[in-house]
Write a protein that holds these residues in place. Structure first.
Motif, PDB file in Angstrom:
ATOM      1  N   ASP A 278     -21.826  18.080   8.650  1.00  0.00           N
ATOM      2  CA  ASP A 278     -22.708  17.215   9.878  1.00  0.00           C
ATOM      3  C   ASP A 278     -22.043  17.956  11.330  1.00  0.00           C
ATOM      4  OD1 ASP A 278     -24.156  15.973   8.201  1.00  0.00           O
ATOM      5  OD2 ASP A 278     -22.932  14.063   8.092  1.00  0.00           O
ATOM      6  N   ILE A 279     -20.777  17.859  11.365  1.00  0.00           N
ATOM      7  CA  ILE A 279     -20.231  18.350  12.523  1.00  0.00           C
ATOM      8  C   ILE A 279     -20.767  19.901  12.938  1.00  0.00           C
ATOM      9  CG2 ILE A 279     -18.082  18.597  13.952  1.00  0.00           C
ATOM     10  CD1 ILE A 279     -19.125  15.689  13.822  1.00  0.00           C
ATOM     11  N   ALA A 280     -20.595  20.713  11.691  1.00  0.00           N
ATOM     12  CA  ALA A 280     -20.904  22.111  12.041  1.00  0.00           C
ATOM     13  C   ALA A 280     -22.231  22.306  12.283  1.00  0.00           C
ATOM     14  CB  ALA A 280     -20.730  22.665  10.736  1.00  0.00           C
TER      15      ALA A 280
ATOM     16  N   PRO B 235     -21.372  26.751  24.014  1.00  0.00           N
ATOM     17  CA  PRO B 235     -20.839  26.308  24.921  1.00  0.00           C
ATOM     18  C   PRO B 235     -19.043  26.182  24.445  1.00  0.00           C
ATOM     19  CG  PRO B 235     -22.715  24.906  24.548  1.00  0.00           C
ATOM     20  CD  PRO B 235     -22.653  26.188  23.537  1.00  0.00           C
ATOM     21  N   SER B 236     -18.295  26.082  25.415  1.00  0.00           N
ATOM     22  CA  SER B 236     -16.926  26.113  25.134  1.00  0.00           C
ATOM     23  C   SER B 236     -16.375  24.663  24.500  1.00  0.00           C
ATOM     24  CB  SER B 236     -15.994  26.103  26.385  1.00  0.00           C
ATOM     25  OG  SER B 236     -16.183  27.415  26.875  1.00  0.00           O
ATOM     26  N   LEU B 237     -15.321  24.886  23.614  1.00  0.00           N
ATOM     27  CA  LEU B 237     -14.738  23.695  23.078  1.00  0.00           C
ATOM     28  C   LEU B 237     -13.445  23.673  23.473  1.00  0.00           C
ATOM     29  CD1 LEU B 237     -16.465  24.120  19.429  1.00  0.00           C
ATOM     30  CD2 LEU B 237     -16.886  22.331  20.932  1.00  0.00           C
ATOM     31  N   HIS B 238     -12.866  22.322  23.096  1.00  0.00           N
ATOM     32  CA  HIS B 238     -11.459  22.014  23.373  1.00  0.00           C
ATOM     33  C   HIS B 238     -10.826  21.432  22.143  1.00  0.00           C
ATOM     34  CE1 HIS B 238      -8.098  19.519  25.287  1.00  0.00           C
ATOM     35  NE2 HIS B 238      -7.535  20.225  24.775  1.00  0.00           N
ATOM     36  N   LEU B 239      -9.991  22.251  21.258  1.00  0.00           N
ATOM     37  CA  LEU B 239      -9.544  21.706  20.120  1.00  0.00           C
ATOM     38  C   LEU B 239      -8.120  21.507  20.060  1.00  0.00           C
ATOM     39  CD1 LEU B 239      -9.473  21.262  16.875  1.00  0.00           C
ATOM     40  CD2 LEU B 239      -8.898  23.915  16.759  1.00  0.00           C
ATOM     41  N   LYS B 240      -7.738  20.183  19.831  1.00  0.00           N
ATOM     42  CA  LYS B 240      -6.277  19.708  19.936  1.00  0.00           C
ATOM     43  C   LYS B 240      -5.867  19.461  18.833  1.00  0.00           C
ATOM     44  CE  LYS B 240      -3.556  16.494  22.457  1.00  0.00           C
ATOM     45  NZ  LYS B 240      -3.346  15.278  23.488  1.00  0.00           N
ATOM     46  N   VAL B 241      -4.728  20.106  18.387  1.00  0.00           N
ATOM     47  CA  VAL B 241      -4.049  20.031  16.960  1.00  0.00           C
ATOM     48  C   VAL B 241      -2.680  19.362  17.028  1.00  0.00           C
ATOM     49  CG1 VAL B 241      -3.230  20.862  14.693  1.00  0.00           C
ATOM     50  CG2 VAL B 241      -5.304  21.705  15.897  1.00  0.00           C
TER      51      VAL B 241
ATOM     52  N   ASN C 184      -1.488  10.284  16.781  1.00  0.00           N
ATOM     53  CA  ASN C 184      -1.874  11.019  18.024  1.00  0.00           C
ATOM     54  C   ASN C 184      -2.870  12.016  16.842  1.00  0.00           C
ATOM     55  OD1 ASN C 184      -2.222  12.405  20.108  1.00  0.00           O
ATOM     56  ND2 ASN C 184      -0.340  13.822  20.349  1.00  0.00           N
ATOM     57  N   PRO C 185      -3.911  11.418  16.784  1.00  0.00           N
ATOM     58  CA  PRO C 185      -4.965  12.617  15.781  1.00  0.00           C
ATOM     59  C   PRO C 185      -5.343  13.734  16.488  1.00  0.00           C
ATOM     60  CG  PRO C 185      -5.864  10.412  16.493  1.00  0.00           C
ATOM     61  CD  PRO C 185      -4.559  10.219  16.859  1.00  0.00           C
ATOM     62  N   ASN C 186      -5.723  14.687  15.787  1.00  0.00           N
ATOM     63  CA  ASN C 186      -6.488  15.779  16.147  1.00  0.00           C
ATOM     64  C   ASN C 186      -7.776  15.498  16.421  1.00  0.00           C
ATOM     65  OD1 ASN C 186      -4.255  17.157  14.848  1.00  0.00           O
ATOM     66  ND2 ASN C 186      -5.239  17.796  13.088  1.00  0.00           N
ATOM     67  N   THR C 187      -8.235  16.454  17.780  1.00  0.00           N
ATOM     68  CA  THR C 187      -9.545  15.976  18.395  1.00  0.00           C
ATOM     69  C   THR C 187     -10.553  17.025  18.594  1.00  0.00           C
ATOM     70  OG1 THR C 187      -8.599  15.995  20.702  1.00  0.00           O
ATOM     71  CG2 THR C 187      -8.767  13.854  19.325  1.00  0.00           C
ATOM     72  N   LEU C 188     -11.638  17.074  18.647  1.00  0.00           N
ATOM     73  CA  LEU C 188     -12.513  18.509  19.186  1.00  0.00           C
ATOM     74  C   LEU C 188     -13.440  17.711  20.257  1.00  0.00           C
ATOM     75  CD1 LEU C 188     -13.283  21.224  18.514  1.00  0.00           C
ATOM     76  CD2 LEU C 188     -14.889  20.292  16.741  1.00  0.00           C
ATOM     77  N   HIS C 189     -13.586  18.381  21.471  1.00  0.00           N
ATOM     78  CA  HIS C 189     -14.591  17.886  22.665  1.00  0.00           C
ATOM     79  C   HIS C 189     -15.138  19.241  23.147  1.00  0.00           C
ATOM     80  CE1 HIS C 189     -11.299  14.846  22.914  1.00  0.00           C
ATOM     81  NE2 HIS C 189     -12.310  13.914  23.489  1.00  0.00           N
ATOM     82  N   TRP C 190     -16.674  18.797  23.487  1.00  0.00           N
ATOM     83  CA  TRP C 190     -17.193  19.694  24.319  1.00  0.00           C
ATOM     84  C   TRP C 190     -16.655  19.815  25.645  1.00  0.00           C
ATOM     85  CZ3 TRP C 190     -20.443  22.984  21.842  1.00  0.00           C
ATOM     86  CH2 TRP C 190     -21.077  22.686  20.614  1.00  0.00           C
ATOM     87  N   ILE C 191     -16.769  20.932  26.360  1.00  0.00           N
ATOM     88  CA  ILE C 191     -16.334  21.104  27.697  1.00  0.00           C
ATOM     89  C   ILE C 191     -17.246  21.354  28.547  1.00  0.00           C
ATOM     90  CG2 ILE C 191     -14.561  22.393  29.266  1.00  0.00           C
ATOM     91  CD1 ILE C 191     -12.929  23.146  26.717  1.00  0.00           C
ATOM     92  N   ASN C 192     -17.439  20.624  29.757  1.00  0.00           N
ATOM     93  CA  ASN C 192     -18.616  20.830  30.559  1.00  0.00           C
ATOM     94  C   ASN C 192     -18.300  22.021  31.447  1.00  0.00           C
ATOM     95  OD1 ASN C 192     -16.786  20.000  32.685  1.00  0.00           O
ATOM     96  ND2 ASN C 192     -17.505  17.885  32.606  1.00  0.00           N
TER      97      ASN C 192
ATOM     98  N   GLU D  15     -15.786  16.617  27.664  1.00  0.00           N
ATOM     99  CA  GLU D  15     -17.220  15.986  27.908  1.00  0.00           C
ATOM    100  C   GLU D  15     -17.277  14.948  26.673  1.00  0.00           C
ATOM    101  OE1 GLU D  15     -20.697  17.849  27.930  1.00  0.00           O
ATOM    102  OE2 GLU D  15     -21.163  17.283  29.826  1.00  0.00           O
ATOM    103  N   GLU D  16     -18.144  15.270  25.733  1.00  0.00           N
ATOM    104  CA  GLU D  16     -18.407  14.506  24.497  1.00  0.00           C
ATOM    105  C   GLU D  16     -17.165  14.971  23.456  1.00  0.00           C
ATOM    106  OE1 GLU D  16     -21.697  14.065  20.970  1.00  0.00           O
ATOM    107  OE2 GLU D  16     -22.075  15.313  22.947  1.00  0.00           O
ATOM    108  N   GLN D  17     -16.835  13.959  22.934  1.00  0.00           N
ATOM    109  CA  GLN D  17     -15.938  14.070  21.596  1.00  0.00           C
ATOM    110  C   GLN D  17     -16.854  14.249  20.507  1.00  0.00           C
ATOM    111  OE1 GLN D  17     -12.536  11.360  21.520  1.00  0.00           O
ATOM    112  NE2 GLN D  17     -12.049  12.187  19.323  1.00  0.00           N
ATOM    113  N   LEU D  18     -16.579  15.192  19.592  1.00  0.00           N
ATOM    114  CA  LEU D  18     -17.169  15.142  18.306  1.00  0.00           C
ATOM    115  C   LEU D  18     -16.195  14.592  17.270  1.00  0.00           C
ATOM    116  CD1 LEU D  18     -18.189  18.948  18.757  1.00  0.00           C
ATOM    117  CD2 LEU D  18     -19.769  17.406  18.402  1.00  0.00           C
ATOM    118  N   PRO D  19     -16.699  13.642  16.616  1.00  0.00           N
ATOM    119  CA  PRO D  19     -15.804  12.843  15.826  1.00  0.00           C
ATOM    120  C   PRO D  19     -15.639  13.499  14.551  1.00  0.00           C
ATOM    121  CG  PRO D  19     -18.400  12.050  15.455  1.00  0.00           C
ATOM    122  CD  PRO D  19     -18.261  13.121  16.439  1.00  0.00           C
TER     123      PRO D  19
END
Length: 806
Positions: free
Chosen positions: A363-365, A396-402, A208-216, A222-226
């Protein structure tokens, strides 16, 4: 002169008798005694001084033989006339001999002039019982250390260690621990053992890895930032789902957050994008939490690592590892050692964050910064990412999941000891982190190799006649990447013993990150000793210069070289928690941080290339530096710690307090008690220095008494009025909590601030401070004053000898 006058008067009185003649026996310089002033008034009836021996001239004939007495009269008369001259001549000889002996003693006294004791060529060192050599002098020990050091394989050890897996709790780490213990045993140390602790560590969840997404706009992902490497994470981050608009906050320092506030940028409820550097990951997250942020993303900006295009830089797809516990040790057993048989109370460290943190790559930054709107960031905040300009946001808003998970993990510290022959219960401690999240060449492989080299070299010296007075304790720590867990758990387990026995701690972590500049993060007690040892070690990259000449770039060399101990150093807990003076040395590059630290690029090859092939020379220089410190600390009769230095430390801080004296006076408050306590400390230090100056160095009992007082000076500055479980870092200058001088100064700042919300100064999770409180100030002042006064009283010695004006 009064004493000489009395002796001459007594000699003349004795010369008037007919039954004895005074002969001088000059023996005052043959034995060595305490150099104390003897008071003599020369009054009649006083005892004959020990330097004169009244002897009666006896005739072989009966005393009634008149012819014999008549024959003696000319000689007796001549003797009477010559006696004053003989006595005066003898006294002059005696005085000259006494002064010569005094000067010789003063030259060998290691406390004369300075409070720091220096080894000189005239001081001999005891040999082992089986040695057939003559006395060993300081230059002999230096030559011996150099001879055995040349037989090592320092570079090979660094290469081999960095190629091994050694994450805490892994099979590779267990194998390395066994190898180091075997190496300690092979060197025939007096004692070798292992301490195992069961600690709570946090690891990524592979399923269950950590993830970072844009929120629409509708609030959906929306889009996941790898995240290029799912194994790069922040141990002890809060877990769960967190959403918010993004802001750019530079390094996340208190002043950076204040700058955002000054520009009317709202911080509460936002995710902050901050750069690696200047302060630790834990401090960045704690500061963000204090202002109500929802989470933190941490990235390496190329400007901080690659200012020189001809030097290696961190690849743009790499993120940087770092824990976010605002503390040290196992955060799930704060204040208590994590031994398996202990029943822990159900508490957690207050330094655990309540918001998430995640490392991301450059790159992500860059993708995030391109989406930010709002005002342009200040010029000094601009970096070198491929974006037109850095803006503050929001974006824009982000969704961070740890999804990190806590795992109960066994860690093992490996110990080896060479017992001292005179003060075996006093320890000089040397330690190095063994574990690493990645290859960890600079992070821990260099330190581990230096530790093993010191063990081998000093063990060889002991086999050839070197006998340290104090015990040398070599330690390989586990759990360092999680916040000095191994060292802190050991300190917690043996706190009641170590503050009585540990003399100094020297950390070998992060010792070689470059070769241009040299820094020492240290307790003030060690600064003068470090300065003198730097004069004995050659620079690794400047031929014909010593290290001292290399670092002496201005009259204020301390400002260039000396740094306070940071919390992310294993040395910090020894001083701030246990009250043991500590130091951590680092060679660094000029104008550029080592770019690979705490990344998967921290390989032997990259470290060697970053130093342009000088890695072996710099590592060997560290061994020479540490080795000479070990010899002096373990073998000087009197400990070379500058016990008077804290008087100057207090004076520097009092200068900051004086700025508020007018404000306090208007409220009927005063800082006079702090000034009085500081004066008592200075007087106690001066009194101890004079006692040492006038004492016999070879008096083992007396030297041990002085050493006990000197080695506990750091402990004296731990506040005795707060609980180690509630406020583990009790040091009033280096610690954390309301009892510290830093907290008092922060509180005084509120006297002049219209906005009382100070990032980093308030309690965790609280965004504002109610302002200056007189009752709180009085308590802070009492805690500070009585800790300083207690240090003065303890340094003064026995209670019947304490003389203060408090």
């Amino acid at each position: 002169m009064e004493r000489l006058r009395g002796l001459l008067q007594r000699a003349q009185e004795l010369s008037l008798g007919t039954s004895q003649t005074i002969y001088e026996r000059v023996e005052g310089t043959q034995g060595q005694g305490r150099l104390e002033e003897e008071e003599g008034d020369g009054e009649e009836g006083s005892e004959i001084p020990a330097h004169f021996c009244p002897m009666e001239l006896r005739s072989p004939e009966p005393q009634g033989s008149r012819p014999r007495q008549q024959n003696l009269r000319p000689w007796v008369a001549a003797g009477r006339r010559a006696t004053p001259s003989l006595v005066l001549t003898a006294l002059l000889i005696f005085t000259g001999a006494f002064l010569l002996g005094y000067v010789a003693f003063r030259g060998s006294c290691q406390a004369c002039g300075d409070a720091v004791l220096l080894v000189n060529d005239d001081v001999s060192y005891e040999l082992g019982p089986d040695s057939h050599q003559g006395p060993l002098y300081w230059r002999d020990l230096q030559a011996m250390f150099l001879r055995f050091l040349g037989e090592g394989h320092l570079e090979d050890t660094i290469r081999q260690t960095s190629s091994r897996e050694r994450v805490s709790g892994s099979a590779g780490m267990a194998a390395l621990a066994q190898d180091i213990r075997s190496e300690f045993s092979r060197q025939k140390l007096d004692h070798v053992w292992t301490d195992t602790h069961y600690v709570g560590l946090q690891f990524p969840d592979p399923d269950n890895p950590n993830t970072l997404h844009w929120i629409n706009a509708t609030g959906w992902d929306e889009e996941q930032l790898p995240l290029e490497d799912p194994n790069v994470y922040c141990p002890y981050s809060a877990t769960g789902n967190y959403m918010g608009e993004l802001l750019y906050a530079h390094y996340g320092r208190p002043e950076d957050l204040q700058e955002l506030r000054a520009r009317d940028v709202e911080l509460a409820g936002r995710l902050l994008l901050v750069r690696v550097g200047n302060i630790s990951f834990a401090q960045k997250v704690a500061n963000a939490q204090d202002v109500g942020a929802r989470g933190v993303l941490i990235y390496p900006d190329p400007e901080d690592f690659s200012s020189d295009t001809h030097k290696l830089g961190l690849p743009s797809h790499r993120a940087v590892y770092g824990h976010v516990h605002m503390g040290t040790g196992d955060p799930y057993t704060p204040g208590f050692p994590s031994f398996n048989q202990t029943q822990f109370p159900p508490v957690q460290s207050s330094g655990l964050p309540s918001i998430p943190a995640q490392p991301i790559s450059a790159d992500i930054a860059a993708q995030l910064l391109r989406k930010l709107e709002g005002p342009v960031a200040p010029q000094k905040w601009q970096g070198h990412l491929p974006v037109s300009s850095y803006r503050l946001g929001p974006g824009p808003s982000l969704h961070l999941k740890v999804n990190n998970r806590r795992v109960s993990t066994p860690i093992s510290n490996i110990f080896g000891c060479i017992e001292g022959h005179s003060e075996p219960d006093h320890y000089v401690v040397i330690g190095a982190q063994r574990d690493a999240w990645g290859p960890g060449a600079a992070k821990s492989a260099v330190g581990t190799a230096i530790l093993l080299e010191l063990v081998r070299t000093i063990s060889s010296m002991v086999s050839n006649g070197f006998r340290p007075r104090r015990s040398l304790l070599f330690i390989s720590w586990d759990g360092g990447d999680f916040g000095s867990v191994g060292s802190m758990e050991w300190l917690e387990g043996y706190l009641s013993v170590l503050h009585l026995k540990a003399v100094v701690y020297m950390s070998l972590d992060n010792a070689v990150l470059g070769d241009d500049r040299f820094h020492a993060k240290t307790s003030p007690l060690l600064i003068n000793l470090i300065k003198n040892v730097l004069k004995e070690v050659d620079s690794p990259n400047r031929s014909g210069q010593t290290l001292y000449e290399q670092v002496f770039t201005s009259p204020s060399w301390e400002a260039e070289v000396i740094r306070p101990l940071p919390m992310d150093s294993s040395a910090y807990s020894f001083t701030a928690f246990a009250g043991v003076p500590a130091v951590e040395f680092s060679f660094i590059e000029d104008n550029q941080a080592y770019p690979f630290l705490n990344t998967k690029e921290d390989t032997y090859e990259n470290l060697h290339a970053a130093l342009q092939g000088r890695l072996p020379a710099v590592a060997r220089t560290v061994v020479l530096l540490i080795g000479q410190l070990l010899i002096r600390l373990s073998h000087d009769h009197l400990l070379p710690l500058d016990f008077g230095c804290y008087g100057d430390v207090v004076l520097r801080h009092i200068g900051k307090l004086n700025d508020f004296s007018g404000d306090l006076k208007a409220r009927g408050l005063t800082l006079q008690w702090v000034y009085s306590a500081r004066g008592d400390y200075i007087r106690a230090a001066e009194k101890l220095r004079k006692e040492i100056y006038s004492s016999e160095e070879r008096d083992e009992r007396l030297m041990r008494m002085y050493n006990v007082r000197i080695m506990r000076v750091e402990f004296y500055f731990l506040s005795q009025y707060v609980s180690p479980a509630d406020s583990p870092f009790r040091h009033i200058f280096l610690g954390r909590g309301d009892h510290t001088l830093g907290a008092l100064l922060d509180h005084l700042q509120l006297l002049r601030k219209g906005d009382s919300r100070v990032p980093g100064a308030s309690s965790p999770g609280v965004a504002s401070n109610p302002g200056f409180q007189e009752s709180r100030f009085r308590r802070q002042l009492a805690l500070l004053t009585w800790t300083l006064q207690g240090a003065a009283n303890a340094l003064g010695g026995d209670v019947w000898n304490i003389d203060n004006n408090f």
